[in-house]
Each structure stands twice: as C-alpha cells, then as structure tokens.
Design an enzyme around this catalytic site. Structure first.
Site, PDB file in Angstrom:
ATOM      1  N   ARG A  11      19.774  10.259 -26.011  1.00  0.00           N
ATOM      2  CA  ARG A  11      20.664   9.654 -25.009  1.00  0.00           C
ATOM      3  C   ARG A  11      20.214   8.243 -24.640  1.00  0.00           C
ATOM      4  NH1 ARG A  11      22.312  13.742 -26.913  1.00  0.00           N
ATOM      5  NH2 ARG A  11      23.665  15.267 -25.878  1.00  0.00           N
ATOM      6  N   ASP A  59      -5.251   9.231  -8.283  1.00  0.00           N
ATOM      7  CA  ASP A  59      -5.119   9.742  -6.913  1.00  0.00           C
ATOM      8  C   ASP A  59      -6.356  10.563  -6.599  1.00  0.00           C
ATOM      9  OD1 ASP A  59      -4.292  11.208  -4.503  1.00  0.00           O
ATOM     10  OD2 ASP A  59      -2.264  10.551  -5.002  1.00  0.00           O
ATOM     11  N   ARG A  70       8.198  17.146  -0.296  1.00  0.00           N
ATOM     12  CA  ARG A  70       8.734  15.945  -0.946  1.00  0.00           C
ATOM     13  C   ARG A  70       8.017  15.569  -2.238  1.00  0.00           C
ATOM     14  NH1 ARG A  70       5.287  15.330   2.811  1.00  0.00           N
ATOM     15  NH2 ARG A  70       3.634  13.781   2.759  1.00  0.00           N
ATOM     16  N   ASN A 128      -0.712   2.638   1.847  1.00  0.00           N
ATOM     17  CA  ASN A 128      -1.456   1.813   2.799  1.00  0.00           C
ATOM     18  C   ASN A 128      -1.579   0.383   2.258  1.00  0.00           C
ATOM     19  OD1 ASN A 128      -4.440   1.417   1.637  1.00  0.00           O
ATOM     20  ND2 ASN A 128      -3.725   3.492   1.111  1.00  0.00           N
ATOM     21  N   THR A 131      -4.729  -0.796  -0.087  1.00  0.00           N
ATOM     22  CA  THR A 131      -4.627  -0.455  -1.504  1.00  0.00           C
ATOM     23  C   THR A 131      -3.554  -1.292  -2.179  1.00  0.00           C
ATOM     24  OG1 THR A 131      -5.314   1.816  -1.026  1.00  0.00           O
ATOM     25  CG2 THR A 131      -4.273   1.410  -3.160  1.00  0.00           C
ATOM     26  N   CYS A 173       2.693 -12.747  -1.115  1.00  0.00           N
ATOM     27  CA  CYS A 173       3.642 -13.765  -0.644  1.00  0.00           C
ATOM     28  C   CYS A 173       4.575 -13.156   0.401  1.00  0.00           C
ATOM     29  CB  CYS A 173       4.464 -14.305  -1.807  1.00  0.00           C
ATOM     30  SG  CYS A 173       3.557 -15.293  -3.005  1.00  0.00           S
ATOM     31  N   CYS A 186       3.012   9.167   7.036  1.00  0.00           N
ATOM     32  CA  CYS A 186       4.022  10.227   7.065  1.00  0.00           C
ATOM     33  C   CYS A 186       3.588  11.370   7.979  1.00  0.00           C
ATOM     34  CB  CYS A 186       4.251  10.774   5.658  1.00  0.00           C
ATOM     35  SG  CYS A 186       4.920   9.583   4.482  1.00  0.00           S
ATOM     36  N   CYS A 243      -0.103 -19.225  -1.099  1.00  0.00           N
ATOM     37  CA  CYS A 243      -0.617 -17.853  -1.179  1.00  0.00           C
ATOM     38  C   CYS A 243      -2.013 -17.860  -1.798  1.00  0.00           C
ATOM     39  CB  CYS A 243       0.314 -16.985  -2.023  1.00  0.00           C
ATOM     40  SG  CYS A 243      -0.309 -15.301  -2.290  1.00  0.00           S
ATOM     41  N   CYS A 246      -1.869 -15.840  -5.480  1.00  0.00           N
ATOM     42  CA  CYS A 246      -1.164 -16.264  -6.693  1.00  0.00           C
ATOM     43  C   CYS A 246      -0.882 -17.758  -6.775  1.00  0.00           C
ATOM     44  CB  CYS A 246       0.153 -15.499  -6.832  1.00  0.00           C
ATOM     45  SG  CYS A 246       1.422 -15.953  -5.607  1.00  0.00           S
TER      46      CYS A 246
END
Length: 255
Positions: A11, A59, A70, A128, A131, A173, A186, A243, A246
């Site tokens: 597909r 993780d 969720r 967060n 990170t 930025c 959460c 910035c 970057c």
C-alpha cells in the site's frame, strides 16, 4: 525487497510519491525514538509498521498501571517491566523483519550525541524541557532532523526542526533554553488519551516523509491542537539569529 516485503508494504508502494524506491529508503533507515510513553508508543508503532529498518528506543522508566490509559505499546501483563523493552516486544509483533534496539537508560550528553549521530531522524517523545533541549543540541550538532511533539490535558503541538540546511530554526529558537519554562506533568494535570495518539502518529508521518524525502515537512511551522474543540492552529517559527544553539551552524555559501 523479497516477495513478502513487496506484499507487506504494497500500500506504500502503490503511492506514486513513495513507490519501491521510497520503501527501500525506509528499510535502510535508522530512527531514534526518545521516550516510549504516550507519544513514543504510536510513533514507534507506525515507524515499525511502515518498515523503518532500525528503530532505537530510549526510555529509563518502567510500565505503570497509570500509563495504560494512553501508552498503547504496553500491556497490563508488562506492568513493572522497562518501557523500552515492553515497546520492543510490541514492535517485534507488528513487524518481526525490522531491528529494534531497546535502551533502558537515562542518556547523558555524550551518549545522546552518539545515538543521534547514528540516526537518520530523531523523534523527541519526552515530557520535560531539559531533555528536549539536550536532544535539540545533539541534533543541531550532528545536523539530524528532529521531530518534536508534546501533549498535556487537551492540548497538543508538533513541529520539525531540521538543521541540515542551516536556515531553519531549532527548538531553542522557539523555546529558549535560558528561559525557565515550567514542566507540566500528566500525573498532576492529566492528559486526554487519544491526543497522544494523534500527535504521535503525526510525528511518525513527519519522520517517514523526512526519511523518504517526499512532501514538505513542518520545519518552520508549529502546529497546535485544541483537542477539546478539535481545532488546529499553525504558526510560523522563525530562526533566532542570536540563538546560542544554532546561530553559528549556517552552511557556507556553495556547500
């Protein structure tokens, strides 16, 4: 591709914008998914089903009963198990032909730089700012495209930060790392379950397009979703010439 792969990905192959060439790019690609929770679950599952050849999941948390509302890559039987490993098992069931590396660790800057350098696209599915900024710095340094998503309560957002041209804004930025943005969890504010699926799936879509080089990405745009009224808002995001992350990464003329 063998006959089984031609059937599995048929597909996609039917789409003129993808075809066999695009699918082969996915099979050869490496994606880094940081966070195997609400956003990382659907994002990684769609990357796996689409045939991204190597997915690395990062993780350091374990599956909790409160996650199951969720975080669809995990099951009741896996409560207490590392999320990265639980998600790896789910991806293997979806597509056993791909390679999935599960890293149950909290990565420091050096480790993050190593993982980002080895990836073709990075998906930030964390919750967060510290990170997110660390991931952004690593992506800018390695010039790797970053797909960033966030969801809290009934609100979601997604954007792409692509440093490869030296002309697009980075995450800093938009959210300067020297400003004190408050992290909202959460666990205290709540989150409407389907929204992480919506935003996570969009992160996968943006990552797949980047890997195949098709369509246009969300680079330079921030999409915000009001899930309570199901309204999308798109705003332009400009590069901050001052910035600290970057500003000095623009490509020389002619590169």
């Amino acid at each position: 591709m063998n006959d089984s792969q031609l059937l599995r990905y048929s597909r996609h192959i039917l789409l003129d914008e993808i075809g066999i060439e695009g699918q082969q790019k996915l099979l050869a690609a490496r994606a880094l998914v940081i966070g195997a929770g609400g956003l990382g679950s659907p994002a990684a599952m769609y990357l796996a089903s689409a045939g991204v050849g190597h997915i690395t999941l990062v993780d350091n948390d374990t599956v909790d009963l409160t996650n199951l509302q969720r975080q669809i890559a995990h099951t009741t039987e896996r409560v207490g198990q590392p999320k990265a490993e639980s998600a790896r098992l789910t991806l293997a069931q979806i597509n056993p032909e791909i390679t999935v590396t599960a890293l149950n660790e909290r990565v420091d800057d050096a480790r993050l730089a190593e993982l980002v350098a080895a990836a073709d696209v990075v998906l930030d599915c964390t919750d967060n700012f510290a990170t997110r900024h660390a991931v952004n710095r690593a992506c800018v340094a390695a010039r790797k495209p970053l797909v960033s998503g966030a969801v809290i309560r009934f609100d979601g957002q997604i954007s792409v930060f692509d440093p490869r041209s030296g002309e697009q804004p980075c995450y800093s930025c938009l959210f300067p790392q020297d400003q004190n943005f408050e992290d909202v969890a959460c666990s205290t504010m709540g989150v409407f379950a389907p929204l992480v699926g919506v935003v996570g799936a969009m992160q996968a879509a943006e990552a797949l397009k980047l890997l195949m080089g098709v369509g246009g990405s969300l680079a330079g745009r921030l999409m915000m979703l009001d899930g309570l009224h199901m309204e999308w808002t798109s705003i332009g995001v400009g590069r901050n010439d001052a910035c600290p992350v970057c500003a000095n990464t623009q490509q020389p003329q002619g590169e």
